[in-house]
Design an enzyme around this catalytic site. Structure first.
Site, mmCIF file in Angstrom:
data_model
loop_
_atom_site.group_PDB
_atom_site.id
_atom_site.type_symbol
_atom_site.label_atom_id
_atom_site.label_comp_id
_atom_site.label_asym_id
_atom_site.label_seq_id
_atom_site.Cartn_x
_atom_site.Cartn_y
_atom_site.Cartn_z
ATOM 1 N N HIS A 77 26.129 24.492 56.125
ATOM 2 C CA HIS A 77 26.578 25.569 56.531
ATOM 3 C C HIS A 77 28.174 25.017 55.817
ATOM 4 C CE1 HIS A 77 24.905 28.827 58.692
ATOM 5 N NE2 HIS A 77 24.596 28.146 59.886
ATOM 6 N N LYS A 114 41.506 48.944 17.199
ATOM 7 C CA LYS A 114 42.741 49.367 17.465
ATOM 8 C C LYS A 114 42.788 50.986 16.692
ATOM 9 C CE LYS A 114 47.961 48.871 15.882
ATOM 10 N NZ LYS A 114 49.266 48.057 15.185
#
Length: 538
Positions: A300, A155
């Site tokens: 596939h 912070k």
């Protein structure tokens, strides 16, 4: 011990956007590289505060250290749960250095400035993965002081350097040496922002674990899906490319657990591709469906041959024969250990991209490693609990659904035609239904016994999928049975099935044309079973 407290601007030197580091607090769980880093700080004249095991490691390396308990004048307590939660720590981190009122308050309360925090957190995630770990031990590895210091420093990152990743040590130390103990505002910003990513991930892991192991009801009452979804993934590896060479690709694991394909072990072969991993998942999901030895060939993302048998060799041969042309260069999934006999059979199958199974015998590995282009992977979690949710990314959002883990209850099957399937036909229908669940819609599966003989996948019309499956099956079509992942909208698919002498059909039912579909099946003496379950797969 007497500790000198540095107040106000004596500890705050801002020179050309650079922050001077005079005092650092170091308290780390992962001590990788920390001794060298602390030594570098000491050589730059930085005073070091520390706690517990970190302080001990630094003292053993002859690095001067001030214990936090001496600095605060307050001892560690509650078995170490409280040690850095003190105003002298957080006041020294949070004070705005160019705010005269803040500096005045620090002096009034004898609080010194802390210019750097080096913290990494208790190994919560690692603790949860210990075999037989108890919840009490897990909870004790929830870090409190560490995240608090990180957030306080982050912070106030304009004035405080905060390091939560040991990989940053070398870079930070090099900059300090280059700039006579100072760090740039840009570095401070980068370090501060990293903290929120680290603490967010840490809290997410804790939340996910406790939710799973403490709460019985893991879903909300609103539609069964969470109101807010927080996902966290950690990179496993970069891939050569994505689906195509012009796309970048990488593989990430769920940061909240170590389950699924991210845990598989590659024993042989070149690195996996993006498409390999997609196909491996398809293979694993299919063979998980079967309790007897089962084999699937994937191409596939669709199966081109699946078989279940009492003999693994038989299952392999039958799955391979379903569509040898498509199986070439495919992915093989097997739900049993591969032994020498099966390895010799696989070696005769021509080129295969990957083979995944729970285990390879040493003899099997020796044979299969002779195929230099194959990738060999062990995956031991076939029987683990399946994932809860399924995700599909769309532009600007995410589609979330329950994973399609529904299994067929044979007691709920409904024979809707005059002719009932025989016991063998019903067994084959159920086998085909399990396969259809994993085939792209529109999906049609032809089976004989517990093997596929023809698969029609991903067509825009269901009748086209029927046509393709019969062409794949060829002479094996007559006498086979058919599984469809969704209902028939017209009679045309049934008429085509009759033309090729298909004996029975399993499908969900639920079409407005059901009555006509059933009449067509009766007309051609085809047995038909409704499941009441649809398995679309887009």
């Amino acid at each position: 011990m007497t500790v000198e407290i540095v107040f106000g601007n004596e500890g705050y030197k801002k020179e050309s956007g650079m922050i001077k580091i005079k005092r650092a607090l170091i308290s780390v769980s992962d001590k990788t590289g920390v001794v060298d880093f602390a030594s570098g700080l000491h050589n730059l004249g930085v005073e070091i505060l520390s706690t517990g095991g970190t302080a001990k490691a630094l003292r053993e390396a002859k690095i001067p250290v001030i214990e936090v308990s001496d600095y605060t004048g307050f001892p560690e307590m509650l078995d170490g749960r409280v040690k850095t939660l003190h105003p002298k720590i957080h006041g020294g981190l949070l004070a705005v250095r160019d705010n005269p009122d803040h500096m005045k308050q620090l002096k009034e309360h004898n609080i010194g400035l802390i210019d750097m925090v080096v913290v990494n957190l208790y190994p919560f995630e690692k603790t949860t993965q210990k075999p037989g770990v108890q919840i009490e031990e897990v909870i004790e590895n929830i870090d409190i002081g560490g995240p608090s210091m990180l957030r306080s420093a982050a912070k106030n990152h304009r004035s405080v350097a905060v390091i939560c990743d040991p990989q940053r040590y070398t870079q930070v130390l090099a900059e300090l040496r280059e700039n006579k103990g100072c760090l740039s505002s840009r570095t401070l910003q980068e370090l501060g922002i990293e903290v929120y990513k680290a603490t967010s991930h840490y809290d997410g892991v804790i939340h996910a674990y406790l939710k799973e192991h403490i709460l019985e009801d893991k879903k909300t009452s609103s539609g069964g899906l969470p109101q807010k979804l927080d996902l966290s993934y950690a990179k496993v590896q970069d891939l050569r490319y994505g689906e195509n060479p012009h796309q970048k690709g990488a593989f990430y694991r769920d940061a909240n657990n170590n389950k699924g394909l991210a845990s598989m072990k590659q024993l042989w072969g070149k690195e996996l591709s993006f498409n390999n991993i997609l196909d491996l998942e398809a293979a694993v999901n299919i063979v998980k469906e079967f309790s007897l030895p089962a084999v699937v060939f994937i191409k596939h993302n669709n199966p081109c041959g699946v078989a279940e048998s009492k003999s693994l060799l038989s299952a392999y041969r039958q799955a391979w024969k379903c569509d040898t042309l498509s199986a070439f260069g495919g992915i093989v999934g097997i739900n049993r250990e591969i032994d020498l006999a099966l390895a010799k059979l696989i070696a005769k199958s021509g080129f295969l991209e990957c083979i995944i199974c729970p285990k390879f015998s040493l003899e099997a590995l020796s044979v299969l490693k002779e195929k230099k282009n194959v990738r060999l992977l062990e995956f031991t979690q076939l029987n683990d609990k399946p994932e809860e949710f399924d995700f599909k990314k769309v532009w600007g959002g995410l589609l979330v659904q329950d994973k399609d883990n529904l299994t067929l209850d044979e007691n709920n099957l409904k024979v809707v035609t005059k002719l009932k399937p025989t016991k063998k036909e019903l067994e084959s229908l159920i086998f085909g239904w399990k396969v259809a669940k994993h085939v792209k819609s529109n999906a049609i599966i032809l089976t004989c016994g517990t093997k596929t003989v023809g698969i029609g996948a991903g067509q825009m019309s269901r009748v086209d999928s029927v046509f393709i499956s019969t062409k794949k099956a060829g002479r094996l079509t007559p006498g086979s049975v058919l599984a469809s992942d969704a209902f028939f909208p017209k009679e045309d698919a049934v008429e085509l099935a009759a033309k090729y002498k298909i004996k029975a059909i399993i499908q969900p039912g639920g079409s407005i044309a059901d009555e006509k579909i059933i009449q067509a099946a009766d007309k051609h003496k085809i047995a038909m079973v409704f499941t009441g379950i649809r398995h679309f797969r887009h």
